[in-house]
Design a protein around this motif. Structure first.
Motif, PDB file in Angstrom:
ATOM      1  N   LEU A  71     -11.070  -3.664  -1.983  1.00  0.00           N
ATOM      2  CA  LEU A  71     -10.377  -2.783  -1.050  1.00  0.00           C
ATOM      3  C   LEU A  71     -10.796  -3.083   0.385  1.00  0.00           C
ATOM      4  N   LYS A  72      -9.844  -2.902   1.311  1.00  0.00           N
ATOM      5  CA  LYS A  72     -10.130  -3.108   2.730  1.00  0.00           C
ATOM      6  C   LYS A  72      -9.318  -2.137   3.566  1.00  0.00           C
ATOM      7  N   SER A  73      -9.678  -2.035   4.822  1.00  0.00           N
ATOM      8  CA  SER A  73      -8.919  -1.213   5.759  1.00  0.00           C
ATOM      9  C   SER A  73      -7.566  -1.866   6.029  1.00  0.00           C
ATOM     10  N   PRO A  74      -6.515  -1.051   6.197  1.00  0.00           N
ATOM     11  CA  PRO A  74      -5.203  -1.631   6.531  1.00  0.00           C
ATOM     12  C   PRO A  74      -5.222  -2.436   7.834  1.00  0.00           C
ATOM     13  N   SER A  75      -6.200  -2.156   8.677  1.00  0.00           N
ATOM     14  CA  SER A  75      -6.291  -2.858   9.964  1.00  0.00           C
ATOM     15  C   SER A  75      -6.993  -4.210   9.866  1.00  0.00           C
ATOM     16  N   LEU A  76      -7.571  -4.496   8.696  1.00  0.00           N
ATOM     17  CA  LEU A  76      -8.323  -5.736   8.519  1.00  0.00           C
ATOM     18  C   LEU A  76      -7.392  -6.783   7.898  1.00  0.00           C
ATOM     19  N   HIS A  77      -7.190  -7.883   8.618  1.00  0.00           N
ATOM     20  CA  HIS A  77      -6.240  -8.902   8.173  1.00  0.00           C
ATOM     21  C   HIS A  77      -6.951 -10.223   7.879  1.00  0.00           C
ATOM     22  N   GLY A  78      -6.378 -10.951   6.940  1.00  0.00           N
ATOM     23  CA  GLY A  78      -6.937 -12.247   6.595  1.00  0.00           C
ATOM     24  C   GLY A  78      -7.061 -12.414   5.096  1.00  0.00           C
ATOM     25  N   ALA A  79      -7.185 -13.657   4.639  1.00  0.00           N
ATOM     26  CA  ALA A  79      -7.373 -13.944   3.220  1.00  0.00           C
ATOM     27  C   ALA A  79      -8.762 -13.502   2.781  1.00  0.00           C
ATOM     28  N   LEU A  80      -8.895 -13.227   1.484  1.00  0.00           N
ATOM     29  CA  LEU A  80     -10.145 -12.702   0.946  1.00  0.00           C
ATOM     30  C   LEU A  80     -11.340 -13.566   1.312  1.00  0.00           C
ATOM     31  N   HIS A  81     -11.198 -14.882   1.200  1.00  0.00           N
ATOM     32  CA  HIS A  81     -12.341 -15.774   1.437  1.00  0.00           C
ATOM     33  C   HIS A  81     -12.700 -15.904   2.919  1.00  0.00           C
ATOM     34  N   THR A  82     -11.861 -15.327   3.808  1.00  0.00           N
ATOM     35  CA  THR A  82     -12.160 -15.398   5.243  1.00  0.00           C
ATOM     36  C   THR A  82     -12.767 -14.112   5.774  1.00  0.00           C
ATOM     37  N   LEU A  83     -12.829 -13.065   4.948  1.00  0.00           N
ATOM     38  CA  LEU A  83     -13.278 -11.755   5.413  1.00  0.00           C
ATOM     39  C   LEU A  83     -14.711 -11.465   4.967  1.00  0.00           C
ATOM     40  N   PRO A  84     -15.432 -10.614   5.706  1.00  0.00           N
ATOM     41  CA  PRO A  84     -16.770 -10.204   5.255  1.00  0.00           C
ATOM     42  C   PRO A  84     -16.651  -9.436   3.937  1.00  0.00           C
ATOM     43  N   VAL A 122     -12.015   3.680 -10.611  1.00  0.00           N
ATOM     44  CA  VAL A 122     -11.998   5.141 -10.697  1.00  0.00           C
ATOM     45  C   VAL A 122     -12.120   5.767  -9.312  1.00  0.00           C
ATOM     46  N   LEU A 123     -12.928   5.141  -8.464  1.00  0.00           N
ATOM     47  CA  LEU A 123     -13.153   5.676  -7.115  1.00  0.00           C
ATOM     48  C   LEU A 123     -12.047   5.284  -6.145  1.00  0.00           C
ATOM     49  N   ALA A 124     -11.287   4.255  -6.486  1.00  0.00           N
ATOM     50  CA  ALA A 124     -10.338   3.679  -5.536  1.00  0.00           C
ATOM     51  C   ALA A 124      -9.082   4.519  -5.348  1.00  0.00           C
ATOM     52  N   ARG A 125      -8.734   5.334  -6.329  1.00  0.00           N
ATOM     53  CA  ARG A 125      -7.431   5.985  -6.332  1.00  0.00           C
ATOM     54  C   ARG A 125      -7.155   6.849  -5.107  1.00  0.00           C
ATOM     55  N   SER A 126      -8.071   7.730  -4.767  1.00  0.00           N
ATOM     56  CA  SER A 126      -7.806   8.633  -3.643  1.00  0.00           C
ATOM     57  C   SER A 126      -7.758   7.879  -2.322  1.00  0.00           C
ATOM     58  N   ALA A 127      -8.605   6.851  -2.181  1.00  0.00           N
ATOM     59  CA  ALA A 127      -8.607   6.063  -0.950  1.00  0.00           C
ATOM     60  C   ALA A 127      -7.289   5.312  -0.793  1.00  0.00           C
ATOM     61  N   LEU A 128      -6.746   4.822  -1.908  1.00  0.00           N
ATOM     62  CA  LEU A 128      -5.464   4.124  -1.864  1.00  0.00           C
ATOM     63  C   LEU A 128      -4.315   5.103  -1.629  1.00  0.00           C
ATOM     64  N   ALA A 129      -4.368   6.250  -2.306  1.00  0.00           N
ATOM     65  CA  ALA A 129      -3.296   7.237  -2.174  1.00  0.00           C
ATOM     66  C   ALA A 129      -3.212   7.792  -0.761  1.00  0.00           C
ATOM     67  N   SER A 130      -4.366   7.951  -0.111  1.00  0.00           N
ATOM     68  CA  SER A 130      -4.392   8.504   1.240  1.00  0.00           C
ATOM     69  C   SER A 130      -4.061   7.463   2.304  1.00  0.00           C
ATOM     70  N   GLY A 131      -4.076   6.177   1.925  1.00  0.00           N
ATOM     71  CA  GLY A 131      -3.818   5.121   2.890  1.00  0.00           C
ATOM     72  C   GLY A 131      -5.037   4.693   3.680  1.00  0.00           C
ATOM     73  N   GLN A 132      -6.201   5.277   3.364  1.00  0.00           N
ATOM     74  CA  GLN A 132      -7.424   4.871   4.057  1.00  0.00           C
ATOM     75  C   GLN A 132      -7.749   3.407   3.788  1.00  0.00           C
ATOM     76  N   LEU A 133      -7.476   2.992   2.555  1.00  0.00           N
ATOM     77  CA  LEU A 133      -7.758   1.615   2.164  1.00  0.00           C
ATOM     78  C   LEU A 133      -6.553   1.041   1.425  1.00  0.00           C
ATOM     79  N   VAL A 134      -6.477  -0.278   1.391  1.00  0.00           N
ATOM     80  CA  VAL A 134      -5.425  -0.973   0.651  1.00  0.00           C
ATOM     81  C   VAL A 134      -6.090  -2.050  -0.197  1.00  0.00           C
ATOM     82  N   ARG A 135      -5.349  -2.531  -1.209  1.00  0.00           N
ATOM     83  CA  ARG A 135      -5.882  -3.605  -2.038  1.00  0.00           C
ATOM     84  C   ARG A 135      -5.940  -4.897  -1.224  1.00  0.00           C
TER      85      ARG A 135
END
Length: 279
Positions: free
Chosen positions: A168-181, A231-244
Motif C-alpha cells: 500500500l502507498k499514498s495516492p500522492s506517491l508515484h512510481g514503480a514498486l522497485h523505484t519507491l522506498p 485484514v488491516l488494509a480494508r479501511s485505509a483503502l475504503a477511505s482513500g488514505q492508501l491505494v494498492r
C-alpha cells in the motif's frame, strides 16, 4: 542529556534467548521471527558494548556479561508484569474487555465501531493494547485478537481473512514498486524479499518498523510503500488514505486470530459483529 534506555523489546528478546539458549526457541515463545530476535540481541549488544552470547553451530551459550545481565532483566520484566496485574480487576458489569494490537484497534475496529455501539448501547468497551503473544498471558480479556501462527493460536480460534500481505502507498506517491522506498514490519516471517516474482536484491526495505500500524501511518504520510496484512488494509483503502501499489499479495504464515469467551454474551455479540464487518 541523559542517555535513553534501550527498547524493552531488545531486553525481552535477550531474556527469552538466554532462557532457551536458542534464538529459534525464543522467537516461538515471544511471537517474533528468528531473525528479529537475533537482530534485537545484536542491537542490545551494540548498545551495551559487550557480547552477551557465544554463537555456536547448534545453539547459544552466555558470556560472563550475559550471565550478569540475565537475572537483572528477568527481575525487571517480572516487576513490570506484576505492576500491570495490579490494575487488572477482572470483569465488570456491562464492561467488555478486548485485548488486541494498536494496529487492529485503529485500522479494523475503530472505523466501524459505531455500528456495534449503536446496536449494543449498554455495553461498555475497554481496549487493552498488546504487542507480543505472551502479553495475552498477563491480562484478562473477553475478546483476544493476537497475531501469530496457527500453531500458536489456531486451536479454538478464528483466523481473520484474508491474511496475506499487500503493498500500500499514498495516492500522492508515484512510481514503480522497485523505484519507491519500501517499508517493512519486523517480526513477520514474510517480507519484501519474498515478494512474488521479485529479485530479492531488487526489493530492499528502506524503513523498518515494529508494527503494521506504524507501517500504515508511514505510508499515509507518503514515506514509502508498506507491506501490511490484508485484514488491516480494508479501511485505509475504503477511505482513500492508501491505494494498492501492486495487485499481487504475498502469502503469510502468520495472521490475526479471534478468540472469544463463549460464556459472555457481549463477547459473542462482538465476535459476530466483527466477523460480519470483515466479510
Amino acid at each position: 542529556m541523559a542517555k535513553s534506555l534501550p527498547p524493552l523489546t531488545w531486553f525481552r528478546a535477550f531474556e527469552a534467548a538466554a532462557r532457551n539458549l536458542s534464538f529459534t526457541a525464543a522467537s516461538v515463545e515471544i511471537g517474533m521471527t528468528q531473525s528479529a530476535v537475533s537482530q534485537h540481541v545484536k542491537s542490545l549488544e551494540s548498545r551495551l558494548g559487550v557480547a552477551l552470547f557465544i554463537r555456536k553451530p547448534r545453539g547459544l551459550s552466555l558470556t560472563d556479561d550475559g550471565r550478569k545481565l540475565v537475572p537483572q532483566v528477568a527481575s525487571a520484566l517480572e516487576t513490570l508484569a506484576a505492576a500491570s496485574r495490579l490494575f487488572e480487576t477482572g470483569p465488570t458489569e456491562n464492561l467488555l474487555t478486548i485485548a488486541t494490537s494498536v494496529s487492529v484497534a485503529e485500522w479494523v475496529i475503530a472505523p466501524r465501531l459505531t455500528e456495534f455501539t449503536n446496536r449494543h448501547p449498554n455495553t461498555r468497551l475497554r481496549f487493552v493494547s498488546t504487542i507480543w503473544p505472551d502479553d495475552f498471558h498477563m491480562i484478562y480479556a473477553d475478546i483476544e485478537i493476537p497475531f501469530g501462527t496457527h500453531k500458536q493460536f489456531g486451536k479454538n480460534s478464528i483466523l481473520l481473512e484474508p491474511n496475506g500481505l499487500v503493498a500500500l502507498k499514498s495516492p500522492s506517491l508515484h512510481g514503480a514498486l522497485h523505484t519507491l522506498p519500501l517499508i517493512e514490519s519486523v517480526g513477520t516471517s514474510a517480507g519484501w524479499s519474498g515478494w512474488p516474482g521479485a529479485d530479492a536484491h531488487a526489493l530492499q526495505p528502506h524503513i523498518f518498523v515494529d508494527s503494521f500500524d506504524a507501517a500504515l501511518n508511514m505510508a499515509c504520510h507518503g514515506n514509502g510503500v508498506a507491506l501490511v496484512s490484508e485484514v488491516l488494509a480494508r479501511s485505509a483503502l475504503a477511505s482513500g488514505q492508501l491505494v494498492r501499489a501492486h495487485d499481487d499479495a504475498l502469502p503469510s504464515a502468520e495472521g490475526y486470530y479471534l478468540r472469544t469467551d463463549e460464556t459472555n454474551n457481549a463477547a459473542t455479540d462482538f465476535r459476530d459483529w466483527l466477523l460480519e464487518t470483515e466479510r
